[in-house]
Scaffold this motif. Structure first.
Motif, short mmCIF file in Angstrom:
data_model
loop_
_atom_site.label_atom_id
_atom_site.label_comp_id
_atom_site.label_asym_id
_atom_site.label_seq_id
_atom_site.Cartn_x
_atom_site.Cartn_y
_atom_site.Cartn_z
N LEU B 62 -15.78 0.89 7.96
CA LEU B 62 -14.43 0.92 7.40
C LEU B 62 -14.40 0.19 6.05
CD1 LEU B 62 -12.31 0.16 10.60
CD2 LEU B 62 -12.41 2.31 9.38
N ALA B 70 -8.06 -2.40 1.00
CA ALA B 70 -7.43 -3.22 2.05
C ALA B 70 -7.36 -4.67 1.61
CB ALA B 70 -8.21 -3.11 3.36
N THR B 73 -4.58 -5.06 -0.87
CA THR B 73 -3.24 -5.06 -0.25
C THR B 73 -2.89 -6.44 0.28
OG1 THR B 73 -3.46 -2.75 0.39
CG2 THR B 73 -1.83 -4.04 1.59
N GLN B 119 1.92 1.33 14.82
CA GLN B 119 0.65 1.69 14.18
C GLN B 119 0.81 1.74 12.66
OE1 GLN B 119 -1.41 5.40 15.08
NE2 GLN B 119 -3.26 4.57 14.19
N ARG B 122 0.79 -1.80 11.41
CA ARG B 122 -0.56 -2.39 11.46
C ARG B 122 -1.42 -1.82 10.33
NH1 ARG B 122 -1.70 -1.85 17.91
NH2 ARG B 122 -0.67 -3.78 18.57
N GLY B 123 -1.16 -0.56 10.00
CA GLY B 123 -1.93 0.08 8.93
C GLY B 123 -1.68 -0.52 7.56
N VAL B 124 -0.59 -1.28 7.42
CA VAL B 124 -0.35 -1.98 6.15
C VAL B 124 -0.54 -3.49 6.32
CG1 VAL B 124 1.06 -0.21 5.06
CG2 VAL B 124 2.16 -1.92 6.48
N GLY B 125 -1.20 -3.88 7.40
CA GLY B 125 -1.65 -5.26 7.52
C GLY B 125 -0.72 -6.21 8.26
#
Lengths: 287, 325
Positions: B62, B70, B73, B119, B122-125
């Motif tokens: 990943l 990531a 971000t 979800q 979570r995908g943006v931290g």
């Protein structure tokens, strides 16, 4: 008595177990800090795994399967490089920005991580199609054909009559065909080529080169087709048929479903499992 | 032993039944649970062809694909949280946006909205639905800082932007027609009414408000707000609007919608800076400006790459930061 109580406690504790959720090791290790805030491996992992967990798992799993089935030969590398040149040309000046945006270090990194796996999949699918050619060609009936389209039945009948008299199909198409798609050029078509159902139904029954004796009517509209089958035996244009069938997504999927099952694919994280179940359920083990 | 069993047979029977029920209960509760797996103490994400892919392997994969974006971000979030000043209005707006998002998800996904929303968060931290407010607070603070950055550094940004994009605030009056090349009797009569109203001395704004067929802009006295040379407008309208100076009004312009009278309300920096569209357009024209602003703010806070020079280099490439910055 004490042992019975311990056993009961264990049983009931087991009943309270929840689904598995993976964690990266050393999750509290700081990767970078700015001011008083540290960004840890755990934070990064949790964020990245939730972007597209199912897609990433399936991609990785496919790469493992393909690495086992197909060797990275010079032929694979050459094909990957050809694909790369085509893509680079289509992007033009923005290509290097594209590489940076998608996290590739350089062009070779992109070839290694994206195009080699893509090319391995192409090679694997072709090999699969060759192994299962008889069955797949019966299912998808690839044929070499010429097609013209008219809006009037009498035009289609006139075209048939002229072709039967020896007229060139393409010239006849220029005269009668109302479509820019069906110009009478020879093409390889099959069940998944996107042709109207009426044409597919006709082709599925043809076993010899032939010309439609009557116009084929499309029941969904007012169009008529004249179809000349140049070659109905896919063995006679094997390489072309294999290449054409290999491009069908459903066949590639069928191949991977089989390989995933043979490889005993198992998932051990509930969020990944839920994602795969939603988008790639066909790859999950059958219970 | 036998005597004990005979004496307490009922209690023993109940005990056996209770244990059996417990075992069955435990089995029933756990039969559909997804089991985990560890190899050498590490969690396994999936297994295929006898190969175990651990969370650490997955992390590396990943990271290869999206690690730097990531990191950025989370980096940006840390910088803004430590550098930008919030206020009650901003926090109230963040709350409103968070609640609105939750309602939208509920409306679209029904009962399963929470899992989908979780979800996405979570995908943006972030880790829970209640973090949504924090997320929107961050976005609003980032937007505020970016605006201030453009204003404070207008010398760097504005000259090029004004020259290339011709930003302006524009209003129009529309007389809608099915075929503007052949107005019907009714359409012509309506058009004549509009012309007479203007000629009688009514202001552009009044006529737009009362008579324009573009009801959206009519509600704002004919204003369509911010536009520039890249705005998605029909070519004839765009060309006419860009050819006018501040305060000028066009001749009647024909488009596929009908006939328009267009006026440029303002091209002044002061007025443009009141428009969100102006700053959005600046961000689009200068796509690296925001990230470079964050980098500059981070320098004030001190960055520690923990000795990972490769990551430092990758982040700088990502931010398009050149040597010495």
């Amino acid at each position: 008595m004490k042992k019975i109580l311990v056993l009961l406690t264990l049983i009931l504790t087991l009943a309270g177990c929840s689904d598995a959720s993976v964690r990266v090791s050393n999750r509290n290790e700081a990767v970078i800090s700015v001011g008083s805030t540290s960004i840890t491996r755990g934070q990064l992992f949790d964020m990245m795994i939730n972007q597209d967990p199912a897609g990433t798992v399936i991609t990785m799993a496919k790469e493992i399967i393909l690495a086992d089935k197909i060797e990275v030969t010079d032929e694979v590398r050459t094909k990957a490089r050809e694909t790369f040149e085509t893509i680079k040309e289509s992007f033009g000046e923005t290509f290097s920005d594209y590489l940076v945006q998608y996290g590739y270090k350089d062009e070779q990194d992109y070839i290694d991580k994206a195009l080699i796996p893509f090319t391995l999949q192409e090679f694997a699918t072709e090999a699969y199609v060759r192994e299962n050619f008889e069955r797949l060609s019966a299912e998808y009936y690839p044929r070499q054909v010429r097609i013209l389209q008219t809006t009037k039945e009498e035009d289609a009948k006139a075209a048939i009559a002229e072709i039967q008299d020896g007229a060139n199909f393409e010239d006849t198409a220029k005269k009668y065909s109302t479509s820019t798609t069906y110009k009478g050029e020879m093409e390889l078509v099959h069940k998944a080529s996107g042709k109207p159902t009426a044409i597919n139904t006709y082709l599925s029954t043809v076993r010899q080169p032939t010309l439609t004796s009557t116009p084929i009517k499309d029941d969904t509209n007012t169009l008529y087709y004249v179809v000349q089958v140049i070659e109905a035996n896919p063995e006679r244009f094997l390489d072309e048929a294999v290449k054409s069938l290999s491009a069908i997504a459903a066949i590639s999927d069928e191949m991977f479903v089989k390989y995933f099952e043979e490889a005993n694919f198992q998932i051990y994280d509930i969020d990944v499992y839920a994602g795969v179940k939603e988008s790639f359920a066909k790859f999950l083990p059958k219970k | 032993m036998l005597d004990t069993i005979k004496k307490h047979w009922f209690v023993i029977l109940v005990g056996i039944l209770f244990i059996s029920a417990s075992v069955y209960f435990a089995y029933d509760q756990t039969k559909d649970i997804l089991r985990g797996k560890k190899v050498d103490g590490k969690d396994v994400v999936f297994e295929i062809n006898g190969q175990n892919i651990t969370a650490d392997d997955f992390y590396e994969k990943l990271y290869d694909e999206m690690g730097i974006s990531a990191i950025y971000t989370l980096f940006e979030r840390a910088v803004i949280a430590q550098s930008a000043q919030s206020d009650k209005d901003l926090e109230s707006e963040a709350r409103i946006q968070a609640n609105s998002t939750i309602e939208n998800f509920k409306s679209y996904y029904g009962d399963s909205y929470e899992a989908v929303l979780l979800q996405a968060i979570r995908g943006v931290g972030y880790s829970k639905v209640s973090d949504l407010e924090t997320y929107f607070k961050h976005l609003l603070l980032l937007e505020k800082e970016t605006k201030n950055h453009f204003i404070t550094n207008s010398d760097t940004f504005y000259e090029e932007f004004f020259e290339k994009k011709s930003p302006r605030l524009v209003s129009h009056i529309l007389v809608a027609m099915d075929d503007p090349t052949k107005p019907t009797e009714q359409e012509q009569a309506r058009w004549d009414e509009v012309k007479e109203a203007l000629e009688s001395g009514k202001s552009f704004k009044e006529v737009a408000k009362e008579m324009s067929d573009d009801t959206g802009s009519a509600a704002n006295d004919g204003s369509i707000g911010y536009m520039d040379s890249t705005s998605s407008l029909v070519p004839e309208f765009l060309l006419a609007a860009l050819s006018l100076d501040e305060g000028e009004t066009s001749e009647w312009i024909r488009t596929t919608y009908g006939w328009h009278l267009i006026t440029v309300d303002s091209t002044s920096v002061e007025d443009l800076e009141k428009e969100d569209g102006f700053f959005s357009a600046l961000s689009t024209h200068f796509p690296n400006a925001q990230r470079q602003m964050v980098w500059a703010m981070a320098q004030e806070l001190n960055i520690d790459f923990k000795g990972n020079s490769e990551m430092e280099e990758q982040l700088k490439v990502f931010l398009k930061i050149t040597e010495g910055e």
